[in-house]
Design a protein around this motif. Structure first.
Motif, short mmCIF file in Angstrom:
data_model
loop_
_atom_site.label_atom_id
_atom_site.label_comp_id
_atom_site.label_asym_id
_atom_site.label_seq_id
_atom_site.Cartn_x
_atom_site.Cartn_y
_atom_site.Cartn_z
N ARG A 278 57.59 78.43 92.92
CA ARG A 278 56.04 78.04 92.96
C ARG A 278 55.45 79.37 92.54
NH1 ARG A 278 54.56 73.90 96.43
NH2 ARG A 278 56.76 73.12 97.06
N ASP A 279 55.78 80.45 92.53
CA ASP A 279 55.07 81.81 91.98
C ASP A 279 55.08 81.40 90.50
OD1 ASP A 279 54.50 82.62 94.62
OD2 ASP A 279 56.14 84.27 94.20
N VAL A 280 56.30 81.14 89.95
CA VAL A 280 56.11 81.06 88.45
C VAL A 280 55.39 79.74 87.75
CG1 VAL A 280 57.71 80.24 86.45
CG2 VAL A 280 58.61 81.64 88.46
N ALA A 281 55.19 78.75 88.66
CA ALA A 281 54.26 77.75 88.44
C ALA A 281 52.98 78.06 88.42
CB ALA A 281 54.66 76.31 89.42
N ASP A 282 52.49 78.87 89.59
CA ASP A 282 51.14 79.52 89.55
C ASP A 282 50.85 80.36 88.41
OD1 ASP A 282 50.83 77.89 92.10
OD2 ASP A 282 51.45 79.56 93.27
N LEU A 283 51.73 81.21 88.11
CA LEU A 283 51.50 82.14 87.07
C LEU A 283 51.28 81.24 85.46
CD1 LEU A 283 54.25 84.84 87.65
CD2 LEU A 283 51.93 85.38 87.26
N VAL A 284 51.98 80.21 85.23
CA VAL A 284 51.67 79.58 84.20
C VAL A 284 50.33 78.76 84.32
CG1 VAL A 284 52.46 77.43 82.89
CG2 VAL A 284 54.27 79.37 83.84
N LEU A 285 50.04 78.48 85.52
CA LEU A 285 48.66 77.55 85.48
C LEU A 285 47.45 78.70 85.54
CD1 LEU A 285 49.83 75.12 88.39
CD2 LEU A 285 49.31 74.58 86.10
N GLN A 286 47.95 79.86 85.93
CA GLN A 286 46.67 81.02 85.71
C GLN A 286 46.57 81.62 84.15
OE1 GLN A 286 48.17 83.61 88.78
NE2 GLN A 286 47.88 82.01 90.32
N GLY A 287 47.67 81.18 83.47
CA GLY A 287 47.54 81.40 81.87
C GLY A 287 48.47 82.63 81.69
N SER A 288 49.41 82.99 82.43
CA SER A 288 50.40 84.01 82.04
C SER A 288 51.28 83.42 80.86
CB SER A 288 51.37 84.49 83.11
OG SER A 288 52.48 85.01 82.44
N VAL A 289 51.13 84.51 79.65
CA VAL A 289 51.85 83.87 78.36
C VAL A 289 53.14 84.25 78.53
CG1 VAL A 289 51.91 84.23 76.00
CG2 VAL A 289 49.81 84.29 77.01
N VAL A 290 53.69 85.18 79.38
CA VAL A 290 55.02 85.66 79.48
C VAL A 290 55.83 84.33 80.21
CG1 VAL A 290 56.78 87.22 80.29
CG2 VAL A 290 54.65 88.04 79.29
N ALA A 291 55.06 83.96 81.43
CA ALA A 291 55.40 83.08 82.37
C ALA A 291 55.77 81.65 81.49
CB ALA A 291 54.72 82.75 83.38
N ASP A 292 54.84 81.38 80.65
CA ASP A 292 54.79 80.18 80.10
C ASP A 292 55.82 80.29 78.85
OD1 ASP A 292 52.77 77.75 79.48
OD2 ASP A 292 53.41 78.43 77.50
N GLN A 293 56.04 81.18 78.23
CA GLN A 293 57.24 81.28 77.26
C GLN A 293 58.83 81.15 77.85
OE1 GLN A 293 56.32 85.02 75.44
NE2 GLN A 293 55.28 83.83 73.67
N LEU A 294 58.74 81.65 79.19
CA LEU A 294 59.74 81.71 79.78
C LEU A 294 60.18 80.10 80.37
CD1 LEU A 294 60.02 84.92 81.91
CD2 LEU A 294 61.40 84.45 80.02
N ARG A 296 59.07 77.43 79.03
CA ARG A 296 59.32 76.53 77.91
C ARG A 296 60.83 76.89 77.40
NH1 ARG A 296 55.56 73.95 73.71
NH2 ARG A 296 57.20 73.20 72.22
N ALA A 297 61.21 78.20 77.52
CA ALA A 297 62.55 78.40 77.07
C ALA A 297 63.50 77.80 78.12
CB ALA A 297 62.82 79.87 77.14
N ALA A 298 63.17 77.61 79.45
CA ALA A 298 64.03 77.07 80.34
C ALA A 298 64.05 75.77 79.93
CB ALA A 298 63.43 77.38 81.90
N GLY A 299 62.85 74.93 79.70
CA GLY A 299 62.86 73.49 79.21
C GLY A 299 63.75 73.18 78.14
N ARG A 300 63.84 74.20 77.28
CA ARG A 300 64.91 73.97 76.28
C ARG A 300 66.29 73.93 76.56
NH1 ARG A 300 61.99 78.31 73.78
NH2 ARG A 300 60.29 77.28 72.56
N MET A 301 66.49 74.88 77.69
CA MET A 301 68.04 74.75 77.90
C MET A 301 68.37 73.67 78.91
SD MET A 301 68.78 79.07 78.60
CE MET A 301 67.18 79.24 79.40
N ILE A 302 67.51 73.23 79.73
CA ILE A 302 67.45 72.07 80.55
C ILE A 302 67.50 70.95 79.53
CG2 ILE A 302 66.42 70.49 82.38
CD1 ILE A 302 65.13 73.27 83.26
#
Lengths: 396, 396
Positions: A278-294, A296-302
């Motif tokens: 949930r913390d990760v999701a919150d960081l993405v929604l708050q605009g963290s570029v690093v979290a967003d990139q991670l 998206r990379a996880a999305g590619r592996m999944i």
């Protein structure tokens, strides 16, 4: 004893919520007019059907139409997680009447957790003004492998003390009703199908949260495999430079590199505070570029693993749910990128990859739907009608 | 018209080849003594059942027992490959009565190839002394994706001119019987199940030959996916240093690095003459260390994909077939090595990984079994009995 043979098939057809006339029901059941009238009487007496409005007349008195009455009974449903249980009461169409979240640690064992569920379930029934005799049954989703036929967990890794426990018997004995038990991801898959894809016979649901798991609808039913372990996507090997050790002991598991927990750990290593999916999701929604990139990379592996599942299973819909899927489009974008690149055109031409729509409720809706499908199966309905016939007849 | 309701269920039960008495049939069908006698008459008149011996007497006249008579009808089956067709005639238990291999190039199109199959099928029936009225139907396996419900190939890559062709209608119209059409690997999966694993409900069959494909039995039935493309294992991505380009246009497909064709190419590069999957298998059997190492390495790569399939599907048996599987234990050893290392204990504790046992015949046996399962389904049997009742009755 009244002959109720065919009543189950009539009710089954009416579950599509479209009212039917007597002659339509005759066509569906293959029964004659007198037999249809007799089955209708039994179903009306049990309140499972109700007369609704009238069909367009073809001259003369317009024929009455009959509809499934989902309010005839109430269903309890529980979606059990590691630290809390979502409990709901629904009607026979799995529509939520009431729901609540109870904090309870699954590590306290089945008697404690299930005792709470039974107590809170009874309270909920009282709160919505329904008696125990109106309870059609209970559906339960558990966060581990379950032997579906017996309703017992099988070596569930995060559920100490639950292995082999007769969950269905324990709860059913106390509530006095049928109980079905399944893996939490299977009930979420069923819930998403029930909510948004009732006409889809090949659906893969992937939950990305602390861990990663999947539930598969194939030819219209959830498939659980030989030991109930099907859909265990989290421990599939993916090529990755990190060789992170997974909680299962292997290295390179999808869950060890692409789950919410894995991304939180990667962020923490970079000095960005994150402890959970949930913390990760919150960081993405708050605009963290690093979290967003991670993410998206996880999305590619999944996506690599989902691409394999697409080649093997040829589903028409893939639903991505779980707390990490709430981080907007990044996860889905990564998944889509790889799946559409890796899979053959025949398998992807009509493939939809979408975010889950049921949110926190899909588990309880799926558990309720599973219970409804079980108790409204034609054979069970007829057995029930035959059993209660004297009482029903006496009440008329 | 005689009431035959329940006759289908009686026949279905007797397909396990165990003879039953009238009272056992009454228990199976839920019918009373007079109704059982009437259904028995219809099934005996159609020759689908026959009286066999007598059960142990419990005093008085020993009761007659009745058994399924697979010889009542004959079935044609064809396993179509790129350059030849294996044709067989079987009984209703998919036991081969006669078989032959016809050289025919699939590239000549459906009318030519299917015309040959019809002609040779008729000759085969004559040769074994069976009339066209005894033909229960034909099962056909094709080397490409098939829309099972309609019996039409869907964009099959190695079958120019076959896309959308009404195979079932063309053959059925000429032979005057029901025809079922499926993918060749699906019928091989069914054949292996029929021959050796009739009690296994979760089986994965993997064919490793020129290409690589799989067929899946899940919950007791072959699953084909939304577009009939399920089981397409050859184009799943595997990590590999070579980045060999696959015939599908992608790189890194399993088939491009681990198929018989790929290994033959690798051997040829090293100056060892090999042009086909069979050549590779022969080299291994002749003791070529290089060929053996390449086959084992291929087994490991195939094992990576099978390990993923094990996590997703949780089968209880994996059968490895195709010409490369005939190269002794090397391929299987590579597969086992990776699957048992990569999959979770729950999924592998009871998992068997075995070599195919049906050899060249598993395709036709599976195609015949598919046809038998279709035409011996209770509903169809009863429709058939009801339709022929006047003729059958007249003949008695």
């Amino acid at each position: 004893m009244v002959n109720v043979s065919g009543a189950g098939a009539m009710l089954h057809a009416l579950r599509d919520r479209r009212p039917r006339t007597r002659s339509e029901l005759s066509e569906i059941s293959g029964l004659g007019r007198a037999a249809v009238a007799q089955r209708l009487d039994a179903l009306l007496a049990a309140a499972l059907l109700e007369p609704v409005g009238e069909a367009a007349s073809t001259g003369g008195r317009p024929p009455t139409r009959f509809a499934f009455n989902p309010s005839a009974r109430v269903v309890l449903a529980a979606d059990v997680g590691a630290t809390h249980v979502r409990l709901a009461a629904t009607d026979l169409a799995a529509r939520v009447l009431d729901s609540e979240v109870i904090d309870v640690d699954i590590g306290r064992g089945p008697r404690h957790v299930l005792g709470w569920i039974v107590d809170h379930g009874r309270s909920m029934l009282r709160r919505i003004g329904r008696g125990p005799e109106e309870l059609a049954g209970m559906g339960i989703g558990l966060p581990g492998p379950v032997e579906f036929a017996t309703g017992r967990p099988v070596n569930p890794p995060i559920m100490p003390g639950w292995h082999g426990f007769d969950v269905a018997g324990f709860v059913g004995g106390r509530l006095g009703c049928p109980v079905v038990v399944d893996n939490d991801v299977n009930v979420m898959a069923l819930g998403e199908r029930y909510i948004a894809f009732s006409d889809v016979d090949h659906l893969l649901f992937v939950k990305v949260a602390t861990g990663i798991g999947s539930g598969m609808v194939i030819d219209g039913a959830v498939r659980r495999g030989a030991q109930g372990a099907a859909g265990d996507m989290g421990h599939i090997h993916v090529p990755h430079e990190s060789d992170a050790v997974c909680r299962c002991g292997n290295t390179g598991c999808l869950e060890a590199v692409a789950s919410g927990a894995a991304i939180a750990a990667q962020l923490a290593e970079q000095g960005i505070p994150a402890r959970s999916s949930r913390d990760v999701a919150d960081l993405v929604l708050q605009g963290s570029v690093v979290a967003d990139q991670l993410v998206r990379a996880a999305g590619r592996m999944i996506g690599e693993v989902i691409a394999t599942a697409v080649s093997l299973l040829n589903p028409s819909v893939i639903v991505i749910g779980g707390s990490l899927a709430m981080a907007g489009e990044s996860l889905l974008a990564g998944v889509r990128e790889v799946v559409y690149q890796r899979s053959l055109p025949l398998a992807t031409a009509k493939l939809e990859i979408v975010a889950a729509v049921g949110g926190e409720q899909s588990g309880v809706i799926g558990a309720a739907a599973l219970l409804c499908d079980t108790v409204l199966a034609p054979g069970l309905v007829e057995a029930e009608l035959a059993r209660h016939e004297p009482r029903v007849a006496a009440g008329r």
